[in-house]
Design an enzyme around this catalytic site. Structure first.
Site, PDB file in Angstrom:
ATOM      1  N   PHE A  11       0.823  -1.215   0.000  1.00  0.00           N
ATOM      2  CA  PHE A  11       0.000   0.000   0.000  1.00  0.00           C
ATOM      3  C   PHE A  11       0.864   1.276   0.000  1.00  0.00           C
ATOM      4  O   PHE A  11       0.803   2.093  -0.926  1.00  0.00           O
ATOM      5  CB  PHE A  11      -0.881  -0.085   1.249  1.00  0.00           C
ATOM      6  CG  PHE A  11      -1.720   1.106   1.560  1.00  0.00           C
ATOM      7  CD1 PHE A  11      -2.470   1.741   0.587  1.00  0.00           C
ATOM      8  CD2 PHE A  11      -1.801   1.571   2.880  1.00  0.00           C
ATOM      9  CE1 PHE A  11      -3.271   2.831   0.904  1.00  0.00           C
ATOM     10  CE2 PHE A  11      -2.594   2.645   3.205  1.00  0.00           C
ATOM     11  CZ  PHE A  11      -3.326   3.279   2.221  1.00  0.00           C
ATOM     12  N   ILE A  12       1.719   1.412   0.989  1.00  0.00           N
ATOM     13  CA  ILE A  12       2.533   2.625   1.108  1.00  0.00           C
ATOM     14  C   ILE A  12       3.689   2.583   0.116  1.00  0.00           C
ATOM     15  O   ILE A  12       4.078   3.600  -0.478  1.00  0.00           O
ATOM     16  CB  ILE A  12       3.058   2.771   2.558  1.00  0.00           C
ATOM     17  CG1 ILE A  12       1.887   2.920   3.527  1.00  0.00           C
ATOM     18  CG2 ILE A  12       4.018   3.951   2.687  1.00  0.00           C
ATOM     19  CD1 ILE A  12       2.261   2.853   5.006  1.00  0.00           C
ATOM     20  N   ALA A  75       8.862  -3.482   4.047  1.00  0.00           N
ATOM     21  CA  ALA A  75       8.361  -4.863   4.134  1.00  0.00           C
ATOM     22  C   ALA A  75       8.273  -5.253   5.593  1.00  0.00           C
ATOM     23  O   ALA A  75       9.236  -5.109   6.343  1.00  0.00           O
ATOM     24  CB  ALA A  75       9.304  -5.808   3.401  1.00  0.00           C
ATOM     25  N   TYR A 176       3.413  -6.598  17.842  1.00  0.00           N
ATOM     26  CA  TYR A 176       3.749  -5.858  16.620  1.00  0.00           C
ATOM     27  C   TYR A 176       4.592  -4.624  16.965  1.00  0.00           C
ATOM     28  O   TYR A 176       5.658  -4.393  16.388  1.00  0.00           O
ATOM     29  CB  TYR A 176       2.456  -5.459  15.894  1.00  0.00           C
ATOM     30  CG  TYR A 176       2.624  -4.379  14.849  1.00  0.00           C
ATOM     31  CD1 TYR A 176       3.433  -4.580  13.730  1.00  0.00           C
ATOM     32  CD2 TYR A 176       1.972  -3.146  14.970  1.00  0.00           C
ATOM     33  CE1 TYR A 176       3.593  -3.583  12.771  1.00  0.00           C
ATOM     34  CE2 TYR A 176       2.124  -2.148  14.025  1.00  0.00           C
ATOM     35  CZ  TYR A 176       2.933  -2.370  12.929  1.00  0.00           C
ATOM     36  OH  TYR A 176       3.100  -1.382  11.985  1.00  0.00           O
ATOM     37  N   ARG A 244      -7.470   8.383  17.298  1.00  0.00           N
ATOM     38  CA  ARG A 244      -6.430   7.958  16.358  1.00  0.00           C
ATOM     39  C   ARG A 244      -6.141   9.110  15.411  1.00  0.00           C
ATOM     40  O   ARG A 244      -7.017   9.930  15.125  1.00  0.00           O
ATOM     41  CB  ARG A 244      -6.910   6.760  15.518  1.00  0.00           C
ATOM     42  CG  ARG A 244      -7.144   5.472  16.304  1.00  0.00           C
ATOM     43  CD  ARG A 244      -5.855   4.852  16.780  1.00  0.00           C
ATOM     44  NE  ARG A 244      -6.027   3.589  17.485  1.00  0.00           N
ATOM     45  CZ  ARG A 244      -6.251   3.464  18.802  1.00  0.00           C
ATOM     46  NH1 ARG A 244      -6.357   4.534  19.566  1.00  0.00           N
ATOM     47  NH2 ARG A 244      -6.356   2.278  19.355  1.00  0.00           N
TER      48      ARG A 244
HETATM   49  N1  LIG Z   1      -0.779   1.025   6.845  1.00  0.00           N
HETATM   50  C1  LIG Z   1      -0.665   1.564   8.046  1.00  0.00           C
HETATM   51  O1  LIG Z   1      -1.638   2.057   8.631  1.00  0.00           O
HETATM   52  C2  LIG Z   1       0.685   1.624   8.724  1.00  0.00           C
HETATM   53  C3  LIG Z   1       0.755   2.322   9.942  1.00  0.00           C
HETATM   54  C4  LIG Z   1       1.988   2.377  10.594  1.00  0.00           C
HETATM   55  C5  LIG Z   1       3.097   1.780  10.039  1.00  0.00           C
HETATM   56  N2  LIG Z   1       2.996   1.097   8.856  1.00  0.00           N
HETATM   57  C6  LIG Z   1       4.219   0.464   8.331  1.00  0.00           C
HETATM   58  O2  LIG Z   1       4.361   0.774   6.967  1.00  0.00           O
HETATM   59  C7  LIG Z   1       4.984  -0.305   6.275  1.00  0.00           C
HETATM   60  C8  LIG Z   1       4.191  -0.629   5.018  1.00  0.00           C
HETATM   61  O3  LIG Z   1       2.858  -0.942   5.393  1.00  0.00           O
HETATM   62  P1  LIG Z   1       1.699  -1.109   4.325  1.00  0.00           P
HETATM   63  O4  LIG Z   1       0.464  -0.556   4.940  1.00  0.00           O
HETATM   64  O5  LIG Z   1       2.131  -0.617   2.993  1.00  0.00           O
HETATM   65  O6  LIG Z   1       1.550  -2.683   4.319  1.00  0.00           O
HETATM   66  P2  LIG Z   1       1.221  -3.681   3.110  1.00  0.00           P
HETATM   67  O7  LIG Z   1       0.835  -4.972   3.758  1.00  0.00           O
HETATM   68  O8  LIG Z   1       0.285  -3.086   2.131  1.00  0.00           O
HETATM   69  O9  LIG Z   1       2.633  -3.848   2.412  1.00  0.00           O
HETATM   70  C9  LIG Z   1       3.660  -4.611   2.978  1.00  0.00           C
HETATM   71  C10 LIG Z   1       4.400  -5.280   1.832  1.00  0.00           C
HETATM   72  O10 LIG Z   1       5.465  -6.060   2.399  1.00  0.00           O
HETATM   73  C11 LIG Z   1       5.517  -7.294   1.710  1.00  0.00           C
HETATM   74  N3  LIG Z   1       6.152  -8.291   2.583  1.00  0.00           N
HETATM   75  C12 LIG Z   1       5.649  -8.840   3.705  1.00  0.00           C
HETATM   76  N4  LIG Z   1       6.515  -9.728   4.214  1.00  0.00           N
HETATM   77  C13 LIG Z   1       7.598  -9.727   3.395  1.00  0.00           C
HETATM   78  C14 LIG Z   1       8.809 -10.448   3.396  1.00  0.00           C
HETATM   79  N5  LIG Z   1       9.087 -11.363   4.340  1.00  0.00           N
HETATM   80  N6  LIG Z   1       9.718 -10.215   2.411  1.00  0.00           N
HETATM   81  C15 LIG Z   1       9.441  -9.299   1.436  1.00  0.00           C
HETATM   82  N7  LIG Z   1       8.281  -8.603   1.370  1.00  0.00           N
HETATM   83  C16 LIG Z   1       7.366  -8.822   2.359  1.00  0.00           C
HETATM   84  C17 LIG Z   1       4.059  -7.631   1.383  1.00  0.00           C
HETATM   85  O11 LIG Z   1       3.956  -8.530   0.292  1.00  0.00           O
HETATM   86  C18 LIG Z   1       3.508  -6.234   1.052  1.00  0.00           C
HETATM   87  O12 LIG Z   1       3.574  -5.950  -0.326  1.00  0.00           O
HETATM   88  C19 LIG Z   1       5.064  -1.462   7.274  1.00  0.00           C
HETATM   89  O13 LIG Z   1       6.381  -1.572   7.738  1.00  0.00           O
HETATM   90  C20 LIG Z   1       4.135  -1.046   8.408  1.00  0.00           C
HETATM   91  O14 LIG Z   1       4.550  -1.502   9.672  1.00  0.00           O
HETATM   92  C21 LIG Z   1       1.821   1.013   8.184  1.00  0.00           C
END
Ligand SMILES: NC(=O)c1ccc[n+]([C@@H]2O[C@H](COP(=O)([O-])OP(=O)(O)OC[C@H]3O[C@@H](n4cnc5c(N)ncnc54)[C@H](O)[C@@H]3O)[C@@H](O)[C@H]2O)c1
Length: 365
Positions: A11-12, A75, A176, A244
């Protein structure tokens, strides 16, 4: 600049990659395309080179690191299920492997931008009339079971008020959050020791179109919208009054860009500075969707959730970044996008049942 985004198919990551490509940077993505974020190969924006691989495997990091100068490390594994070891294998061990490779000196990486979370604060800062600023302990399950949601003062046990929380004190309340803090500590300690610049960005609750509805395990807007798309009222945790800070994914991508291209090393909150009660988010969604329903609060709670999350954004603001999108626009955009997505049914009930079966979501008596 050559930039590697781990989790860049997520997503991000996709939004960040798009922004980088627009500014003529070169983007490689290391992603294992794992569920629940993916249920098949995603259509990545043209120009992003995908290395399909796992951050737990050295050989996959080697394939992806190549000539890249900056690693945006997104990731990770994130959920509230009792998959504690998986959280640490992916989030902490995956990051440790990156540093092993950096120390071998065969890469061009000079900066790491880590996508972290305000979950590292746990309950964050509160004010007690008697004891001043305090950082409450994780809420006890036997207290939550009685439907008592607000944490007490950790010193006198009296009532306390949530305050905005700056970057200084971290005290996660979930596995987490602990695994992300372990990731942060590795980046901070090993980066300083071995001369790799680092920026840690702690995102608030990120929202926006493209947020994978397949992952219906967390994300207030995603879960409420998925229910609404099935004609059901938003089912909120606790009494819905948890605060939040909902931040738009485009704003988060701009913060990532700033961190890649020059923010001074350090940890920064990435949020709007305007916290909302979850029930207000749900009401905004109902109004936008024009549904005559009311949010339901039957006393469900999620073990490990903090009561309030109110991040202080002044550090990042002082560097020239500010959130541009507001709650209304975020909700509207997500709702419009979600309704165009196929196969929503497949993901609707499974996550809820699993969370209840594993005791992750419980009901107060
Ligand atoms: N979305 C939120 O609200 C939020 C809030 C705070 C922090 N974050 C952080 O932002 C980052 C991205 O989050 P997001 O929302 O885009 O999540 P997301 O699940 O959409 O994307 C995560 C990506 O990581 C990949 N991934 C997972 N395990 C993996 C591995 N072992 N090896 C390689 N790739 C792997 C997945 O396939 C996915 O494409 C994360 O680190 C998350 O902790 C997100």
């Amino acid at each position: 600049m050559r930039v590697l985004i781990t989790g860049g198919a997520g997503f991000i990551g996709q939004r960040t990659g798009q922004l980088l490509l627009k500014q003529a940077h070169q983007v490689t993505v290391l992603d294992n395309l794992s569920p629940p974020a993916h249920d098949g190969p995603p259509a990545l924006p043209a120009g992003m080179e995908l290395v399909e691989g796992d951050i737990r495997k050295r050989e996959d990091w080697v394939k992806a690191l190549k000539e890249n100068e900056v690693v945006v490390h997104l990731a990770d594994y994130h959920d509230y299920l009792p998959s504690f070891s998986k959280l640490f294998h992916i989030n902490a061990v995956g990051t440790a492997i990156l540093f092993e490779l950096l120390l071998e000196g065969k890469t061009s990486v000079r900066r790491i931008v880590l996508g972290s979370t305000t979950a590292v604060y746990g309950e964050g800062k509160y004010r007690c009339g008697k004891d001043g600023d305090v950082y409450p302990l994780p809420r006890r399950v036997d207290v939550l079971e009685r439907g008592v949601w607000d944490p007490p003062c950790p010193i006198c046990g009296g009532a306390i008020t949530p305050m905005i929380t700056d970057e200084s004190v971290t005290r996660p309340t979930s596995a987490y959050g602990l695994s992300k803090l372990a990731q942060e500590d590795l980046v901070r300690l090993l980066g300083d020791r071995h001369g790799i610049e680092w920026v840690i960005l702690r995102y608030g609750a990120v929202q926006g179109k493209g947020q994978p509805f397949q992952n219906a395990y967390y994300g207030a807007l995603r879960i409420a919208a998925l229910r609404l798309a099935h004609g059901q009222a938003p089912l909120l945790l606790e009494d819905g009054n948890q605060l939040r800070d909902f931040v738009d994914v485009e704003d988060v991508a701009r913060a990532n860009l700033a961190a890649i291209t020059g923010l001074p090393p350090g940890a920064y909150n990435v949020a709007t500075g305007r916290a909302h009660a979850v029930i207000d988010l749900a009401r905004t969604l109902l109004r936008i969707a024009e549904r005559d329903l009311a949010p339901e609060t039957p006393g469900r709670y999620r073990v490990g959730d903090p009561r309030h999350v109110v991040p202080d954004v002044s550090r990042l603001k002082a560097e020239g970044w500010e959130a541009q999108s507001g709650l209304e626009a975020m909700v509207r955009e997500y709702w419009q996008w979600l309704q165009q997505q196929p196969n929503l049914d497949t993901y609707f009930e499974g996550a809820d049942h699993l969370m209840e079966r594993t005791g992750t979501v419980r009901v107060a008596r």
